[in-house]
Structure formats: structure tokens, C-alpha cells
Design a protein around this motif. Structure first.
Motif, PDB file in Angstrom:
ATOM      1  N   ILE A  97      18.122  32.064  -1.808  1.00  0.00           N
ATOM      2  CA  ILE A  97      16.857  32.778  -1.882  1.00  0.00           C
ATOM      3  C   ILE A  97      15.747  31.751  -1.653  1.00  0.00           C
ATOM      4  CG2 ILE A  97      15.301  33.982  -3.482  1.00  0.00           C
ATOM      5  CD1 ILE A  97      17.871  35.264  -4.685  1.00  0.00           C
ATOM      6  N   ARG A  98      14.781  32.116  -0.848  1.00  0.00           N
ATOM      7  CA  ARG A  98      13.756  31.154  -0.436  1.00  0.00           C
ATOM      8  C   ARG A  98      12.620  31.060  -1.464  1.00  0.00           C
ATOM      9  NH1 ARG A  98      17.263  28.916   3.064  1.00  0.00           N
ATOM     10  NH2 ARG A  98      17.372  30.002   5.069  1.00  0.00           N
ATOM     11  N   VAL A  99      11.872  29.997  -1.343  1.00  0.00           N
ATOM     12  CA  VAL A  99      10.769  29.754  -2.282  1.00  0.00           C
ATOM     13  C   VAL A  99       9.697  30.829  -2.171  1.00  0.00           C
ATOM     14  CG1 VAL A  99      11.026  27.247  -2.460  1.00  0.00           C
ATOM     15  CG2 VAL A  99       9.694  28.206  -0.572  1.00  0.00           C
ATOM     16  N   ASP A 100       9.130  31.195  -3.316  1.00  0.00           N
ATOM     17  CA  ASP A 100       7.886  31.947  -3.319  1.00  0.00           C
ATOM     18  C   ASP A 100       6.754  30.940  -3.519  1.00  0.00           C
ATOM     19  OD1 ASP A 100       8.128  31.236  -5.991  1.00  0.00           O
ATOM     20  OD2 ASP A 100       8.390  33.283  -6.719  1.00  0.00           O
ATOM     21  N   LYS A 101       5.536  31.412  -3.705  1.00  0.00           N
ATOM     22  CA  LYS A 101       4.404  30.484  -3.828  1.00  0.00           C
ATOM     23  C   LYS A 101       4.574  29.525  -5.011  1.00  0.00           C
ATOM     24  CE  LYS A 101       0.978  33.415  -3.940  1.00  0.00           C
ATOM     25  NZ  LYS A 101      -0.411  33.942  -3.944  1.00  0.00           N
ATOM     26  N   GLU A 102       4.988  30.093  -6.150  1.00  0.00           N
ATOM     27  CA  GLU A 102       5.082  29.277  -7.358  1.00  0.00           C
ATOM     28  C   GLU A 102       6.147  28.183  -7.224  1.00  0.00           C
ATOM     29  OE1 GLU A 102       4.986  32.581  -7.275  1.00  0.00           O
ATOM     30  OE2 GLU A 102       2.958  32.863  -8.079  1.00  0.00           O
ATOM     31  N   SER A 103       7.318  28.557  -6.738  1.00  0.00           N
ATOM     32  CA  SER A 103       8.392  27.555  -6.629  1.00  0.00           C
ATOM     33  C   SER A 103       8.109  26.551  -5.517  1.00  0.00           C
ATOM     34  CB  SER A 103       9.752  28.234  -6.418  1.00  0.00           C
ATOM     35  OG  SER A 103       9.732  29.125  -5.336  1.00  0.00           O
ATOM     36  N   LEU A 157       7.265  21.014  -4.294  1.00  0.00           N
ATOM     37  CA  LEU A 157       6.499  19.992  -3.571  1.00  0.00           C
ATOM     38  C   LEU A 157       6.021  18.906  -4.533  1.00  0.00           C
ATOM     39  CD1 LEU A 157       4.312  22.120  -1.112  1.00  0.00           C
ATOM     40  CD2 LEU A 157       6.290  20.706  -0.529  1.00  0.00           C
ATOM     41  N   GLN A 158       5.598  19.330  -5.723  1.00  0.00           N
ATOM     42  CA  GLN A 158       5.149  18.357  -6.724  1.00  0.00           C
ATOM     43  C   GLN A 158       6.314  17.498  -7.203  1.00  0.00           C
ATOM     44  OE1 GLN A 158       3.684  19.970 -10.466  1.00  0.00           O
ATOM     45  NE2 GLN A 158       2.218  18.300 -10.660  1.00  0.00           N
ATOM     46  N   LEU A 159       7.449  18.114  -7.477  1.00  0.00           N
ATOM     47  CA  LEU A 159       8.622  17.362  -7.946  1.00  0.00           C
ATOM     48  C   LEU A 159       9.063  16.311  -6.938  1.00  0.00           C
ATOM     49  CD1 LEU A 159      10.804  20.197  -9.527  1.00  0.00           C
ATOM     50  CD2 LEU A 159       9.866  18.213 -10.723  1.00  0.00           C
ATOM     51  N   GLU A 160       8.963  16.639  -5.653  1.00  0.00           N
ATOM     52  CA  GLU A 160       9.430  15.733  -4.609  1.00  0.00           C
ATOM     53  C   GLU A 160       8.330  14.824  -4.074  1.00  0.00           C
ATOM     54  OE1 GLU A 160      12.958  15.733  -3.372  1.00  0.00           O
ATOM     55  OE2 GLU A 160      12.795  16.452  -5.441  1.00  0.00           O
ATOM     56  N   GLY A 161       7.131  14.937  -4.625  1.00  0.00           N
ATOM     57  CA  GLY A 161       6.034  14.100  -4.146  1.00  0.00           C
ATOM     58  C   GLY A 161       5.634  14.406  -2.717  1.00  0.00           C
TER      59      GLY A 161
END
Length: 345
Positions: free
Chosen positions: A265-271, A276-280
């Protein structure tokens, strides 16, 4: 050469002519089954996309894309796709696909950084597919249902192949087993991720490992995933993160686990923002694809890729993917494979 697996007493069950006929049979039958099972429409896909739009699949984030300048666009650079994970979602919006329906395509890629062995080639071909879903379907239960339907299509294709070539005997189990990557770590805490995959696949025959991309309790990932297509941080069943995973089987010809598909299942806005933050990688928020998603211009979706040459290799009981597809291999690998009965195209 250190990567080459040498199957004992290997004998190809089909000659060259039968192999080519078998490839055609498998590809035509499976894609029709996949299309019917998931209600997918076939579309035409690009071999390359413009660099800098955030459309290409970044895989683990370290693989280099093959690039070239375009003369008529002022030497703007294009890059050969790694996969079509994000391009497909843009296409769902462009074609105005309704929930419950989707698209599939033949994806051809060049992965120049691939370590060459029995399963990995510079050339990658797969059925890339994507379907529109509702917010309520963003669950592990829905993901599992889709996996089971894909696996059923694989087993139907195995049955047809064995009926066509009686010398090939079926080996895939009736059902696929589901396990979360964290649960797998707890089962085999002293093994590497690859060793854990081998152990669980040998035990069950066919496995879907859920939750690939995020860090596990040991601080390590089971495997890498780009932060902007699969959702690997949303809390699913049992309070564990992840709405994605891999389909793997135990492949007796090589005596190891064998990945057939990566999907989720693909990312929504929140995920998307969270990952992106987790991976820098927060600078990606300004890219074309990411802006489309953040501005609610893309549908919620589920999708993945299923290896074409890999599926043919498994169902025809081949020892090397080079027996299925034409690619470039080291000369010493070609020589050694020929001695082992694996004649590379």
C-alpha cells in the motif's frame, strides 16, 4: 564469480526451443490472470523519465540510474527507470481510474550497480501494476487479500506450465504464509535478514514478509525501501509498522529463498512526510511527484512489481536467470555456467 550459486547435478528440463516457448506461455497466461484477478488495464510505460522530478524509483537510495542528455531539450538529462513505482500513481490520476480498478505494464529497466549472480541481472523486466483503493482499504487485511490473489495467479500459471511440460513437477505450496519482519527477527535473532528469509521460506515454501523499510527492534532494517512510495511506517495489525512487503518462495533448484515480488500500500500524505523525515530526504517535498501527492492530486493506491524473468525461471526450473533473458555477464561466469549445464543466452 563469487556470487554464482552452483546447483548440484543440474540438468535443464527444457531445450532452448522449449524454453522460449515456455517463456511465451508463462508471460501471456500470467499477465492475463493478473489483469483479471486485480481488474487491471494494460498501459504503455516509459523506458526513461526526466531527471529531477522525483518520478524514478530510488530503490535503496544508493543505486545510480543510467542517464543521458537530450539534445532537443537543451541537454536536459533523462534517466532510465529503476521501476515505475511512482510513475504508475501519476498515471492512475491521469487516466482517472476508479477505486477497485488499476493498471499494469511491462517495465524494462537497467540497473548498472547490480551484483550479478543467478538471480540478479543488469536488465530487469517485471509486470508493474497499481490499483486505486479507498482510505478504508489501507489495512494489512486488505494487503494480505491482494497478496493471496496474486499468489493464486502464480499457482495457476505453474499448473498450466506443468500440464504443458510434464517433465516439470509442481512444487509451490497451496497457501502463502504471512509474517512480519519483526516477528521473523524474533524467531531467528542470530541470523542475517537473508538467512532469516532462507529459514522461513524453507519452512513454509511461500512467504510474504510484511513491514520492510523501517528499523526493527535491533535497530536495523530487514531491507531498504525508498521513503516515497511504499508505506512502511503506518501502524498495522498487532501494533506493528508496515503496509508493504515481499513475496518469497523456497526454490529447490538453488536451495535458497527467491523473491518474486515487492509490493505494498502506497504512502498517503502523512506517511510520506513521516518517512521523508526519518530518511533525511525532506528536500524531496518540493519535487513534482511529491507536490502532486501533498496537494491531494493523486489517488490512494496499492501496487508492486512482479519479476517476469524470475517467474519464468522458477516455473521452468532454471538455474540462472541468464537462461531466460539476454543480458551481459562476465566471461568467466558464462564459462562456468556452461560447465554446470546453465547455458546463458
Amino acid at each position: 564469480m563469487s556470487q554464482l550459486i552452483k546447483p548440484l547435478d543440474y540438468q535443464p528440463l527444457l531445450d532452448t526451443k522449449q524454453t522460449e516457448q515456455g517463456i511465451k506461455l508463462i508471460k501471456e497466461f500470467f499477465q492475463q490472470n493478473l489483469s483479471t484477478e486485480l481488474r487491471l488495464r494494460r498501459v504503455t510505460a516509459p523506458l526513461f523519465v526526466l531527471q529531477g522530478l522525483g518520478i524514478n524509483d530510488d530503490l535503496n537510495g544508493v543505486e545510480r540510474a543510467v542517464t543521458f542528455p537530450i539534445k532537443d531539450l537543451g541537454d536536459a538529462r533523462a534517466e532510465v527507470v529503476h521501476s515505475l513505482a511512482k510513475w504508475k500513481r501519476l498515471s492512475l490520476a491521469e487516466y482517472q481510474i476508479e477505486p477497485g480498478y488499476g493498471i499494469y505494464t511491462d517495465m524494462n529497466a537497467i540497473r548498472a550497480d547490480e551484483e550479478l549472480d543467478n538471480l540478479h541481472s543488469l536488465y530487469v523486466d517485471q509486470w508493474d501494476w497499481e490499483a486505486v483503493i479507498s482510505k478504508e482499504q489501507r489495512t494489512v487485511a486488505f494487503l494480505r487479500n491482494v497478496v493471496e490473489r496474486i499468489y493464486a495467479a502464480i499457482r495457476r500459471t505453474e499448473y498450466l506450465t506443468c500440464e504443458t511440460y510434464p517433465q516439470i513437477k509442481p512444487f509451490l505450496p497451496e497457501k502463502i504464509h504471512f509474517i512480519h519482519a519483526e516477528e521473523l527477527l524474533q524467531m531467528y535473532p542470530n541470523k542475517t535478514p537473508k538467512e532469516r528469509e532462507d529459514a522461513i521460506c524453507q519452512k513454509y515454501g511461500a512467504v510474504f514478509i510484511i513491514g520492510i523499510g523501517g528499523k526493527l527492534s535491533n535497530g536495523e532494517k530487514h531491507d531498504g525501501r525508498a521513503p516515497d512510495y511504499d508505506d512502511w511506517t503506518t501502524i498495522g495489525e498487532n501494533g506493528r509498522e508496515g503496509l508493504n512487503g515481499d513475496i518469497l518462495i523456497w526454490y529447490p533448484v538453488l536451495g535458497r529463498s527467491f523473491e518474486l515480488s515487492s509490493m505494498g500500500i502506497r504512502v498517503d500524505k502523512e506517511s510520506l512526510l513521516r518517512q521523508l523525515q526519518l530518511e533525511g530526504k525532506e528536500e524531496r517535498k518540493t519535487l513534482y511527484f511529491h507536490q502532486k501527492l501533498l496537494n491531494d492530486e493523486l489517488p490512494l493506491s496499492i501496487g508492486g512489481g512482479i519479476g517476469q524473468s524470475r517467474l519464468c525461471m522458477v516455473l521452468l526450473h532454471k538455474g540462472h536467470i541468464g537462461e531466460i533473458q539476454a543480458s551481459i555477464w562476465p566471461d568467466d561466469m558464462r564459462v562456468e555456467c556452461k560447465k554446470l549445464g546453465m547455458t546463458l543466452i
